[in-house]
Structures are given as structure tokens and as C-alpha cells.
Write a protein that holds these residues in place. Structure first.
Motif, PDB file in Angstrom:
ATOM      1  N   PHE A  94      -1.076   8.258  -4.595  1.00 45.50           N
ATOM      2  CA  PHE A  94      -2.161   9.152  -4.152  1.00 45.50           C
ATOM      3  C   PHE A  94      -1.668  10.597  -4.047  1.00 45.50           C
ATOM      4  CE2 PHE A  94      -4.185  11.363  -0.605  1.00 45.50           C
ATOM      5  CZ  PHE A  94      -5.515  11.339  -0.992  1.00 45.50           C
ATOM      6  N   TYR A  95      -0.583  10.796  -3.308  1.00 42.38           N
ATOM      7  CA  TYR A  95      -0.089  12.158  -3.106  1.00 42.38           C
ATOM      8  C   TYR A  95       0.477  12.756  -4.401  1.00 42.38           C
ATOM      9  CZ  TYR A  95      -0.693  11.858   1.937  1.00 42.38           C
ATOM     10  OH  TYR A  95      -1.221  11.756   3.193  1.00 42.38           O
ATOM     11  N   THR A  96       1.145  11.921  -5.186  1.00 37.47           N
ATOM     12  CA  THR A  96       1.692  12.424  -6.450  1.00 37.47           C
ATOM     13  C   THR A  96       0.569  12.852  -7.384  1.00 37.47           C
ATOM     14  OG1 THR A  96       3.548  10.910  -6.202  1.00 37.47           O
ATOM     15  CG2 THR A  96       3.245  11.908  -8.372  1.00 37.47           C
ATOM     16  N   SER A  97      -0.502  12.004  -7.472  1.00 36.07           N
ATOM     17  CA  SER A  97      -1.646  12.345  -8.312  1.00 36.07           C
ATOM     18  C   SER A  97      -2.350  13.598  -7.809  1.00 36.07           C
ATOM     19  CB  SER A  97      -2.642  11.174  -8.341  1.00 36.07           C
ATOM     20  OG  SER A  97      -2.023  10.007  -8.808  1.00 36.07           O
ATOM     21  N   LEU A  98      -2.424  13.740  -6.488  1.00 39.13           N
ATOM     22  CA  LEU A  98      -3.063  14.917  -5.906  1.00 39.13           C
ATOM     23  C   LEU A  98      -2.311  16.186  -6.280  1.00 39.13           C
ATOM     24  CD1 LEU A  98      -5.269  16.055  -4.047  1.00 39.13           C
ATOM     25  CD2 LEU A  98      -3.729  15.665  -2.117  1.00 39.13           C
ATOM     26  N   PHE A  99      -0.996  16.137  -6.194  1.00 45.53           N
ATOM     27  CA  PHE A  99      -0.193  17.308  -6.563  1.00 45.53           C
ATOM     28  C   PHE A  99      -0.332  17.642  -8.048  1.00 45.53           C
ATOM     29  CE2 PHE A  99       2.784  15.906  -2.937  1.00 45.53           C
ATOM     30  CZ  PHE A  99       2.003  16.598  -2.023  1.00 45.53           C
ATOM     31  N   VAL A 100      -0.319  16.598  -8.881  1.00 42.02           N
ATOM     32  CA  VAL A 100      -0.474  16.807 -10.328  1.00 42.02           C
ATOM     33  C   VAL A 100      -1.843  17.407 -10.635  1.00 42.02           C
ATOM     34  CG1 VAL A 100      -0.653  15.639 -12.569  1.00 42.02           C
ATOM     35  CG2 VAL A 100       1.148  15.001 -10.953  1.00 42.02           C
ATOM     36  N   LYS A 124       0.810  -1.220   0.000  1.00 41.78           N
ATOM     37  CA  LYS A 124       0.000   0.000   0.000  1.00 41.78           C
ATOM     38  C   LYS A 124       0.837   1.261   0.000  1.00 41.78           C
ATOM     39  CE  LYS A 124      -4.072  -2.014   2.228  1.00 41.78           C
ATOM     40  NZ  LYS A 124      -4.918  -2.022   3.441  1.00 41.78           N
ATOM     41  N   ARG A 125       2.101   1.136   0.341  1.00 41.39           N
ATOM     42  CA  ARG A 125       2.958   2.317   0.320  1.00 41.39           C
ATOM     43  C   ARG A 125       3.048   2.909  -1.080  1.00 41.39           C
ATOM     44  NH1 ARG A 125       8.087   0.478   4.118  1.00 41.39           N
ATOM     45  NH2 ARG A 125       6.880   0.043   5.997  1.00 41.39           N
ATOM     46  N   SER A 126       2.981   2.052  -2.103  1.00 46.00           N
ATOM     47  CA  SER A 126       3.014   2.562  -3.474  1.00 46.00           C
ATOM     48  C   SER A 126       1.736   3.335  -3.794  1.00 46.00           C
ATOM     49  CB  SER A 126       3.190   1.405  -4.457  1.00 46.00           C
ATOM     50  OG  SER A 126       2.079   0.541  -4.409  1.00 46.00           O
ATOM     51  N   TYR A 127       0.579   2.865  -3.241  1.00 48.24           N
ATOM     52  CA  TYR A 127      -0.662   3.603  -3.445  1.00 48.24           C
ATOM     53  C   TYR A 127      -0.611   4.960  -2.761  1.00 48.24           C
ATOM     54  CZ  TYR A 127      -2.910  -0.557  -5.353  1.00 48.24           C
ATOM     55  OH  TYR A 127      -3.245  -1.625  -6.141  1.00 48.24           O
ATOM     56  N   LYS A 128       0.022   4.968  -1.591  1.00 48.63           N
ATOM     57  CA  LYS A 128       0.164   6.241  -0.877  1.00 48.63           C
ATOM     58  C   LYS A 128       1.003   7.213  -1.697  1.00 48.63           C
ATOM     59  CE  LYS A 128       1.585   8.020   3.648  1.00 48.63           C
ATOM     60  NZ  LYS A 128       2.188   7.678   4.954  1.00 48.63           N
ATOM     61  N   PHE A 129       2.103   6.653  -2.265  1.00 50.90           N
ATOM     62  CA  PHE A 129       2.951   7.488  -3.115  1.00 50.90           C
ATOM     63  C   PHE A 129       2.167   7.981  -4.328  1.00 50.90           C
ATOM     64  CE2 PHE A 129       5.663   7.611  -6.914  1.00 50.90           C
ATOM     65  CZ  PHE A 129       6.574   8.596  -6.549  1.00 50.90           C
ATOM     66  N   VAL A 175      -7.855  10.637 -11.370  1.00 49.98           N
ATOM     67  CA  VAL A 175      -7.941   9.202 -11.634  1.00 49.98           C
ATOM     68  C   VAL A 175      -6.918   8.785 -12.691  1.00 49.98           C
ATOM     69  CG1 VAL A 175      -9.406   7.348 -12.531  1.00 49.98           C
ATOM     70  CG2 VAL A 175     -10.354   9.044 -10.946  1.00 49.98           C
ATOM     71  N   PHE A 176      -6.830   9.556 -13.760  1.00 56.86           N
ATOM     72  CA  PHE A 176      -5.888   9.246 -14.831  1.00 56.86           C
ATOM     73  C   PHE A 176      -4.445   9.284 -14.310  1.00 56.86           C
ATOM     74  CE2 PHE A 176      -3.178  10.512 -18.379  1.00 56.86           C
ATOM     75  CZ  PHE A 176      -3.468   9.487 -19.277  1.00 56.86           C
ATOM     76  N   SER A 177      -4.120  10.322 -13.527  1.00 54.48           N
ATOM     77  CA  SER A 177      -2.762  10.454 -12.981  1.00 54.48           C
ATOM     78  C   SER A 177      -2.438   9.299 -12.031  1.00 54.48           C
ATOM     79  CB  SER A 177      -2.607  11.788 -12.235  1.00 54.48           C
ATOM     80  OG  SER A 177      -2.829  12.873 -13.096  1.00 54.48           O
ATOM     81  N   PHE A 178      -3.432   8.935 -11.205  1.00 51.17           N
ATOM     82  CA  PHE A 178      -3.202   7.878 -10.226  1.00 51.17           C
ATOM     83  C   PHE A 178      -2.829   6.561 -10.903  1.00 51.17           C
ATOM     84  CE2 PHE A 178      -4.518   4.346  -7.568  1.00 51.17           C
ATOM     85  CZ  PHE A 178      -3.980   4.686  -6.332  1.00 51.17           C
ATOM     86  N   LEU A 195       0.807   2.358 -12.401  1.00 52.52           N
ATOM     87  CA  LEU A 195       1.267   1.410 -13.402  1.00 52.52           C
ATOM     88  C   LEU A 195       2.751   1.584 -13.702  1.00 52.52           C
ATOM     89  CD1 LEU A 195      -1.755   1.428 -15.887  1.00 52.52           C
ATOM     90  CD2 LEU A 195      -1.009  -0.480 -14.445  1.00 52.52           C
ATOM     91  N   ARG A 196       3.227   2.798 -13.742  1.00 56.55           N
ATOM     92  CA  ARG A 196       4.641   3.053 -13.985  1.00 56.55           C
ATOM     93  C   ARG A 196       5.490   2.515 -12.836  1.00 56.55           C
ATOM     94  NH1 ARG A 196       6.952   3.378 -18.295  1.00 56.55           N
ATOM     95  NH2 ARG A 196       8.501   4.895 -17.629  1.00 56.55           N
ATOM     96  N   ILE A 197       4.984   2.674 -11.616  1.00 55.70           N
ATOM     97  CA  ILE A 197       5.707   2.156 -10.448  1.00 55.70           C
ATOM     98  C   ILE A 197       5.820   0.632 -10.542  1.00 55.70           C
ATOM     99  CG2 ILE A 197       5.570   1.775  -7.950  1.00 55.70           C
ATOM    100  CD1 ILE A 197       4.329   4.564  -7.724  1.00 55.70           C
ATOM    101  N   GLU A 198       4.706  -0.037 -10.834  1.00 57.67           N
ATOM    102  CA  GLU A 198       4.676  -1.492 -10.840  1.00 57.67           C
ATOM    103  C   GLU A 198       5.494  -2.082 -11.984  1.00 57.67           C
ATOM    104  OE1 GLU A 198       0.794  -3.123 -10.646  1.00 57.67           O
ATOM    105  OE2 GLU A 198       0.231  -2.015  -8.847  1.00 57.67           O
ATOM    106  N   PHE A 199       5.343  -1.518 -13.174  1.00 59.96           N
ATOM    107  CA  PHE A 199       5.958  -2.138 -14.343  1.00 59.96           C
ATOM    108  C   PHE A 199       7.345  -1.594 -14.678  1.00 59.96           C
ATOM    109  CE2 PHE A 199       1.433  -2.949 -14.982  1.00 59.96           C
ATOM    110  CZ  PHE A 199       1.456  -4.298 -15.271  1.00 59.96           C
ATOM    111  N   PHE A 200       7.704  -0.481 -14.088  1.00 63.31           N
ATOM    112  CA  PHE A 200       9.025   0.066 -14.377  1.00 63.31           C
ATOM    113  C   PHE A 200       9.951  -0.076 -13.167  1.00 63.31           C
ATOM    114  CE2 PHE A 200      12.145   3.532 -14.581  1.00 63.31           C
ATOM    115  CZ  PHE A 200      12.733   3.242 -15.805  1.00 63.31           C
ATOM    116  N   ILE A 201       9.541   0.498 -12.037  1.00 61.58           N
ATOM    117  CA  ILE A 201      10.383   0.475 -10.838  1.00 61.58           C
ATOM    118  C   ILE A 201      10.348  -0.908 -10.174  1.00 61.58           C
ATOM    119  CG2 ILE A 201      10.773   1.479  -8.556  1.00 61.58           C
ATOM    120  CD1 ILE A 201       9.615   4.084  -9.618  1.00 61.58           C
TER     121      ILE A 201
END
Length: 359
Positions: A13-19, A6-11, A51-54, A59-65
Motif C-alpha cells: 500500500f505505502y510503496t504503491s502510494l509513493f510510486v 496483511k503486513r505485506s499489503y501494508k508494505f 492499482v497497477f503498482s499495488f 505479486l513480486r513480494i509473494e512470488f519472489f520474496i
């Protein structure tokens, strides 16, 4: 796994919120200057943008990082045998960091241990080659002298053959001790425990080395006169070897006119403490931790002149460890040394038949 994932969702969440906030602010400024502001359209834009940003960020976190993190984690896990077990592999960065730190510390300790073993191996090989080389060269030199014509003189022949025989005896002594220490370290020696009188055994060792001690005017004695037998439960032959090695060492390094004294004390209901004390050369403190290493000698030249394989104390330690007993050393340099070890006393509950015990 779920909690750390869930830490990735938290990351995200906040990143999408800022965007979203940044995009909304830009849109709001645009609408304000364009004079076409609509509050409903703004909310819809915020929702879609968020929603789009999230999902894009997640997906970038999961498939890239995570994909690359998992590859690193898998490689670390494969290198560490303790991690080869059926369990779900985490892709959490904090967990990965802990695993890599743990792996790094473990490998560092392994490398240090290997370096110590390598140094020990080199030292052992050097020592054993020196120990075997000296008597071999001695025997060879006498035989070559006899072959060169000295055999024609009966007196020289007998003298040289006797000296060559001593060299062979020393070789046999070293090989026997090597065989013994190898079996002890490999756990290939059985203990035949029995009831016997340790006082009588010590006296027999004294009798055996009485003449050797007399050459240096060293007295072999008990601390008190033991009138009654003291029975222990151990392997008699191997305890005799322990006492033999300790008494021989005390004579070898003892001062002329000195004393080798053996004491026997009750330290517990089931234990005796046997101490071999001398007033000889003593041992410097920094040498004590290495006393029980194979071939270790304090005075290399002097101890070689006295003979011996250099394995005596190492054999003593392994025999006592096979009995699950301890050996202790106390020494003052220039004053003397005391080697003491524990033995189990014989009780009626002990089995008197031979009992196998491996090292």
C-alpha cells in the motif's frame, strides 16, 4: 496467519502510494508545461497507476520474496523435530526471524551438550581403561613370573598366587560395580521395599568394617544412643550398599585416630535424615560438584592405593534417586565431611510386600 500476512499489503500500500505520487507529480509537471492540464485525467491516472503498482508489488513480494523465505522456513522446520507438526507455515519475516533465532539457540545448546558428553565419554573411557589395566597387569606379571620358573618354589608360588587372586578380586569388584551403575542408569533395577530398622542396619555395617577402621584407629559410632528402633520403608539391601560405600569412604579418607559418626534426625513427618560425618581430609569446594561422577577421584594416586572402583558415590546417588530421595554434601577442607541422605519412614499405610521401582 491472516493478521501477519496483511503486513505485506501494508508494505504494498505505502510503496504503491509513493510510486503513484511520484508518477502523478511527474505527470502534473508535464501537463503544466504542456498547457494541457485536465483534473479528471489526472485522477484517472492516479487510480490506474496506484492499482497497477499495488498488484505488481504484491505479486513480486509473494512470488519472489515469499517463495524464497518459505524455502528457508521449511528447511529450518525440517531440521527442528519439534516443528514437524500439521500447521500452516507463515511467510512473515518477523516470525521467520524469531523461528531462526529459536532454532539457532536450540542447536547451540545441543552442540554444547554434545561437546560435554564427548568430553565425559573420553574421560570415562580413559578412567575405566586405567582402572582395569592396573589389576590386569598385576595379575599378568605374577602369572608370568610363575611360568618363568618361580612356581617351583612353594613359598613364592603361594605368595604370588595370593597376590594374583587379590588382583582378580579387584577386577571382579570393578566389573560388578560397572554392572550395577549401568543397570541403575538404564533403569533396569527393581527396588524391593520393605520395613526395617535403620539403626540395626547401621550397626551391622559398623560390625562389618570394625576391623578395617581399627587399622587406622578410627571409631565407628552413633551421635547418640538410639534405644528404640527407627523403621524406614526402602530396599534394605541397596540402603545397606549406600551406608557401606559412605562408611568405607569415611574410613578411607579419615585421619588416623579419627571418628566416623552417624546421626539420624526426623526432618518431617515421613522423612529421616541420616548423616555420615568424619573428621578426615575434607573436600575442596570446587571438587564437590563432581563427587558423584563415575570414576572421579580427588586424590587419584592416594585413592587408588586405598582400592575401590571409583564408582561408589555414583552408585549411592543413583540408588537414592531410585528411592526418590536426596543426598547432600557438606565439607570443610582439612576438617572433615558430612554426607547425609533422606529416607521414608515406615507408616502403617506403606505396603510391606516387595514393590518394584525402576530408576
Amino acid at each position: 496467519m491472516a493478521q501477519e500476512f496483511k503486513r505485506s499489503y501494508k508494505f504494498a500500500f505505502y510503496t504503491s502510494l509513493f510510486v503513484t505520487l511520484l508518477a502523478t507529480l511527474l505527470l502534473l509537471l508535464y501537463e503544466f508545461f504542456a498547457e494541457g492540464f485536465s483534473f479528471g485525467a489526472l485522477l484517472l491516472f492516479m487510480l490506474v497507476c496506484y492499482v497497477f503498482s499495488f498488484f505488481i508489488i504484491q505479486l513480486r513480494i509473494e512470488f519472489f520474496i515469499y517463495k524464497r523465505v518459505k524455502e528457508v522456513y521449511d528447511k529450518v522446520s525440517l531440521l527442528e523435530s519439534s516443528s514437524l507438526r500439521e500447521e500452516q507455515i507463515t511467510t512473515d519475516m518477523a516470525t521467520l526471524t524469531r523461528e531462526i533465532e529459536k532454532f539457532s539457540k536450540g542447536k547451540k545448546l545441543e552442540i554444547e551438550a554434545l561437546k560435554i558428553r564427548e568430553n565425559y565419554r573420553k574421560e570415562f573411557m580413559g578412567n575405566i581403561s586405567h582402572e582395569l589395566k592396573t589389576p590386569l597387569f598385576t595379575v599378568q606379571s605374577y602369572i608370568l613370573t610363575l611360568l618363568d620358573g618361580a612356581a617351583d618354589d612353594k613359598n613364592i608360588r603361594d605368595k604370588y598366587l595370593a597376590r594374583a587372586n587379590k588382583g582378580v578380586d579387584r577386577l571382579i569388584y570393578i566389573v560388578k560395580d560397572l554392572d550395577m551403575i549401568t543397570k541403575l542408569e538404564a533403569g533396569d533395577v527393581n527396588l524391593n521395599k520393605e520395613k526395617f530398622d535403620v539403626v540395626e542396619l547401621i550397626q551391622s555395617v559398623f560390625d562389618l568394617f570394625e576391623m578395617k577402621a581399627a587399622k587406622k584407629d578410627i571409631s565407628l559410632t552413633f551421635d547418640v544412643d538410639y534405644q528404640k528402633p527407627l523403621y524406614v520403608f526402602a530396599d534394605k539391601d541397596k540402603i545397606q550398599q549406600v551406608l557401606t560405600n559412605l562408611v568405607v569412604n569415611s574410613i578411607k579418607y579419615g585421619k588416623t585416630g579419627g571418628t566416623t559418626e552417624i546421626s539420624i534426625d526426623n526432618i518431617a513427618d515421613k522423612k529421616l535424615l541420616i548423616g555420615v560425618t568424619d573428621n578426615g581430609e575434607g573436600i575442596e569446594p570446587h571438587y564437590i560438584p563432581r563427587l558423584f561422577e563415575r570414576f572421579f577421584r580427588i586424590d587419584k594416586s592416594g585413592s587408588r592405593r586405598e582400592g575401590g572402583s571409583g564408582l561408589g558415590l555414583s552408585i549411592v546417588k543413583h540408588i537414592l534417586e531410585a528411592h526418590q530421595e536426596k543426598i547432600y554434601v557438606e565439607s570443610d577442607h582439612g576438617i572433615g565431611s558430612e554426607f547425609s541422605f533422606t529416607l521414608e519412614t515406615f507408616k502403617e499405610g506403606n505396603k510391606t510386600k516387595p514393590a518394584s521401582k525402576t530408576v
